[in-house]
Design an enzyme around this catalytic site. Structure first.
Site, PDB file in Angstrom:
ATOM      1  CG  ASN A 198      -5.739  -0.113   0.172  1.00 30.97           C
ATOM      2  OD1 ASN A 198      -5.551   0.057  -0.981  1.00 30.97           O
ATOM      3  ND2 ASN A 198      -6.284  -0.124   1.266  1.00 30.97           N
ATOM      4  NE  ARG A 212      -1.194   3.043   3.595  1.00 30.47           N
ATOM      5  CZ  ARG A 212      -2.302   2.091   4.042  1.00 30.47           C
ATOM      6  NH1 ARG A 212      -3.345   1.841   2.987  1.00 30.47           N
ATOM      7  NH2 ARG A 212      -2.280   1.403   4.822  1.00 30.47           N
ATOM      8  CG  ASP A 240      -1.372  -6.237   3.640  1.00 30.86           C
ATOM      9  OD1 ASP A 240      -1.845  -5.189   3.252  1.00 30.86           O
ATOM     10  OD2 ASP A 240      -2.109  -6.798   4.382  1.00 30.86           O
ATOM     11  CG  HIS A 294      -9.434  -7.444   1.590  1.00 24.74           C
ATOM     12  ND1 HIS A 294      -8.229  -6.787   2.482  1.00 24.74           N
ATOM     13  CD2 HIS A 294     -10.330  -8.072   2.205  1.00 24.74           C
ATOM     14  CE1 HIS A 294      -8.573  -6.959   3.786  1.00 24.74           C
ATOM     15  NE2 HIS A 294     -10.076  -7.122   4.143  1.00 24.74           N
ATOM     16  CG  ASN A 346      -8.359  -7.041   8.846  1.00 29.69           C
ATOM     17  OD1 ASN A 346      -8.270  -7.880   8.650  1.00 29.69           O
ATOM     18  ND2 ASN A 346      -9.488  -6.227   7.852  1.00 29.69           N
ATOM     19  CG  HIS A 386      -2.099  -0.971   1.511  1.00 32.57           C
ATOM     20  ND1 HIS A 386      -3.805  -1.574   0.328  1.00 32.57           N
ATOM     21  CD2 HIS A 386      -1.810  -2.134   1.819  1.00 32.57           C
ATOM     22  CE1 HIS A 386      -3.849  -2.817   0.790  1.00 32.57           C
ATOM     23  NE2 HIS A 386      -3.374  -3.360   1.135  1.00 32.57           N
TER      24      HIS A 386
HETATM   25 ZN   LIG Z   1      -6.432  -6.783   2.077  1.00 24.82          ZN
END
Ligand SMILES: [Zn+2]
Lengths: 442, 312
Positions: free
Chosen positions: A105, A75, A316, A190, A289, A73
């Protein structure tokens, strides 16, 4: 021009694991042999001047094809206070990664071709690890309409995922798997059933009960893994299961592979190295998560890695600001900052203990990701691009906020000394990290 | 014994000796509560902040009275009148309290671990007035005081706690300390509110109240959060009450002069029937009085430093 001598070269593609010399010319591997002589190297490189050749003594170190992380990620756009593509891809190179797949995301989510191209171009501008965009599966992550998958693939997307949340509607997932066949790219799932996960903040079990923290049952993941492999089987689509963390997920994936379903799976180092017993009420760097697994789950994950049920490692990498994590456990965001510590963690936690071989590490973190997502790299052989990492198993380092290239510091290893780090990273033959420091381009 | 702790966050780390010391210190405190003039100079000049993120008039008032009787100054830093509503983080609130140089902070917060979070930052002492589903140590201590008062001790005494154990910080804290004190604890509730993971507590778990009542010396009913029915955790109040509600008839199954406890506030007719709540077996009102005494004892131990005599 580069000549690495007497290095322990590990390349599962060729079944190679032994001491070799490696010569690189114009970003391409030009020779791999045992104990090359100077005149041979000069001949390969087509030069008479040895001064033009950077010579590196690789003895006692490993040379791996650059690691490929299929789950980070970064961002950007929208949450640059946590990380951006530049800082994230620098962190990657420092961690030994030459290619990273950036999750969609962000804010806005990557659901149009222009955004895919933006991520790709920002990656090129940073000039560090190769940044491959993952596009959303559904517009705005709403789970209602598919994105323009073909246009986005043509813009550079190498996979599709609503990672950050699961696709709750089974029919939507079925359609995505069906339609994505056009692109040849996998859907990355996911797996998290929102109703089962509820407002949970750690794995449900005796530890969550003890801490009085709301639990996420293992089934919140496993039921969706089961659903998605069944849908992949029915549609003939390609599914990649992100961050597998439960025993039942491993069992389901194993069974799915046995009947020929096109499924691959990744596991995160923290799920292999930490458990729910490591969670404390104020340890928000351990809030992630899917949540840290039970001991029993962890054993199943290691077994899944050993028998090939799980195909790859992935970090992750999920950076968050210090302020966001400086909260009571239930209020802090999920996520672990991992790019710069993951390889050391796996090395000292699994390789040194004999649970994973160096060959497996390369296969799981370079070769298999390259194959599944159709990327360059994953091998060091004559003619391939020189995406490489020189790894020193003896190098020790204290993990501090100041030493990290990532903007964030939400790692469970902060303040701890670790051993076994990459000391040089090349992308396309260009040396980008030396002695744990990023080399800024002129 | 000499008290050494800065905070009271939960009962996990307390020894049986420390728990008994708190209970012992509460005895003269209770005596003071019986006096016509309840005001001591013991903690004059000490500042106590009541930081309540969850509304709980009962607990807050109990702490406030306890501090005031001991002569401390109290400040309410409660939700309605503070920056809590404006979304100030707990971290910033902690920094503010640190800057104000207060002596003791009593915190109630909906997040488990929030008391420990504050204690890590503050030089002041911290008393956990209830954090999420994690712990409610002062409630447990006042329950022990009450049990000791009536049963004379804990060794070999059978205590039954019935209700929504999963979501209850009262139950968690109670069990942790009761085990240390030597009581035999049985937890009772429907499987959805008393799931298998609660076995971490290491006490008997049962879903059938009537089977567990025989021989019980104390029975404690927990408050049922009625909104849990909407979440599907139990089918109806009617069925819950039928299976797990305490009443005068049912309590006879103990075959003893069992004491009946409730942390309050009660849902009369749900987890406890009025006929029982208002009976001689009920010690529920005493629990309230004992709550003030136990909280006085704690505040005294944490910031009185044991340097001043409590009683005159
Ligand atoms: Zn995920």
């Amino acid at each position: 021009m580069l000549w690495i001598k007497n290095v322990n070269l590990v390349d599962p593609t060729q079944g190679l694991s032994g001491v070799r010399d490696v010569v690189v010319r114009d970003g391409i591997i030009s020779a791999i042999q045992e104990r090359l002589q100077e005149q041979d190297v000069l001949a390969v490189l087509g030069t008479a001047r040895i001064e033009e050749v950077q010579q590196i003594d690789g003895s006692g170190k490993y040379l791996f094809s650059g690691l490929i992380d299929v789950h980070v990620h970064l961002r950007e756009p929208g949450q640059e206070d946590k990380e951006d593509i530049r800082s994230g891809s620098r962190a990657a190179v420092r961690g030994g990664f030459t290619s990273i797949l950036a999750m969609a995301n962000t804010s806005p989510v990557i659901d149009q071709r222009a955004l895919v191209e933006f991520v790709r171009i920002q990656g090129q501008r940073a000039g560090m690890a190769r940044v491959y965009p993952i596009a959303a599966v559904t517009k705005g992550f709403k789970g209602l309409e598919l994105v323009e998958m073909m246009d986005m693939r043509d813009g550079g997307a190498v996979g599709f995922s609503d990672d950050g949340k699961g696709i709750q509607n089974a029919e939507m997932m079925r359609l995505a798997l069906e339609y994505a066949k056009l692109t040849g790219c996998p859907i990355i799932s996911h797996c998290e059933d929102n109703d089962l996960a509820g407002n949970g903040v750690m794995r449900r079990g005796e530890e969550s009960a003890r801490l009085g923290l709301r639990g996420i049952p293992a089934s919140a993941e496993s039921v969706m893994v089961a659903r998605d492999v069944l849908l992949a089987g029915e549609t003939g689509g390609k599914i990649h299961i992100a961050h597998v963390s439960t025993k039942e997920s491993v069992q389901i994936i194993r069974a799915a592979k046995n009947i020929g379903i096109d499924v691959t799976a990744e596991v995160n180092p923290h799920h292999l190295l930490l458990t729910d017993k490591d969670v404390t009420l104020t340890g928000t760097s351990f809030k992630v998560n899917p949540p840290l697994p039970s001991m029993e789950d962890q054993e199943a994950l290691l077994q899944g890695l050993a028998d090939g049920t799980i195909d790859m490692l992935a970090t992750d990498h999920a950076p968050h600001t210090w302020e966001e994590k400086a909260k009571p456990f239930a209020e802090a965001p999920f996520g672990i900052n991992a790019l710069e510590t993951a390889l050391a963690a796996v090395w000292q936690g699994l390789v040194v203990k004999g649970l994973l071989s160096p060959e497996q590490v390369v296969k799981l973190w370079s070769l298999n990701p390259a194959r599944r997502f159709g990327l360059a790299g994953g091998t060091i052989q004559v003619g391939s691009a020189a995406d490489m990492v020189l790894f020193d198993p003896l190098y020790k380092e204290m993990i501090t906020a100041e030493s990290l290239e990532s903007k964030a510091q939400n790692t469970p290893f902060l303040g701890k000394e670790m051993q076994g780090f990459p000391v040089m990273t090349w992308v396309n033959g260009e040396l980008l990290m030396e002695n744990r420091k990023i080399l800024d381009r002129k | 014994m000499k008290w050494k702790r800065k905070d009271l966050l939960d009962l996990e780390n307390l020894t049986a000796e420390e728990i008994k010391h708190i209970l012992h210190t509460a005895i003269p405190m209770k005596e003071i509560l019986g006096r016509p003039i309840k005001k001591l100079p013991t903690l004059r000049g000490k500042s106590v902040v009541l930081l309540f993120y969850e509304s709980s008039t009962r607990t807050r008032t109990s702490f406030e009275n306890a501090a005031k009787i001991l002569g401390a100054d109290t400040t309410n830093f409660s939700v309605a009148q503070s920056s809590v509503n404006k979304g100030e983080s707990l971290l910033d609130t902690a920094k503010t309290l640190q800057a104000m140089n207060v002596d003791l902070v009593i915190v109630r917060h909906s997040s488990s671990g929030s008391a420990e979070f504050l204690a890590d930052i503050l030089n002041a002492g911290v008393i956990n007035g209830g954090d999420g589903q994690h712990a409610h140590p002062t409630q447990a201590l006042l329950d022990y005081f009450t049990i000791q008062d009536h049963l004379g001790g804990f060794e070999g005494k059978k205590v039954v706690i019935v209700g929504d154990i999963l979501h209850s910080r009262v139950a968690r804290s109670n069990v942790v300390g009761l085990k240390k004190l030597g009581a035999e604890v049985t937890l009772v509730g429907p499987p959805t509110l008393l799931p298998p993971e609660m076995k971490y507590l290491g006490v008997k778990i049962s879903h059938h109240l009537d089977q567990e009542l025989p021989g019980a010396d104390a029975v404690m009913a927990l408050r049922l959060q009625l909104e849990r029915q909407q979440s599907g955790l139990f089918p109806s109040i009617r069925e819950y009450s039928k299976l797990y509600g305490l009443n005068k008839e049912r309590i006879k199954l103990t075959g003893k002069d069992t004491i009946v406890m409730h942390p309050g506030p009660m849902n009369r007719g749900v987890e406890i029937a009025s006929d029982l709540a208002d009976s001689v077996q009920s010690v529920i009102e005493e629990q309230v009085t004992n709550g003030v005494a136990v909280r006085m004892a704690l505040i005294y131990l944490l910031i009185g430093g044991g340097t001043v005599n409590v009683v005159d």
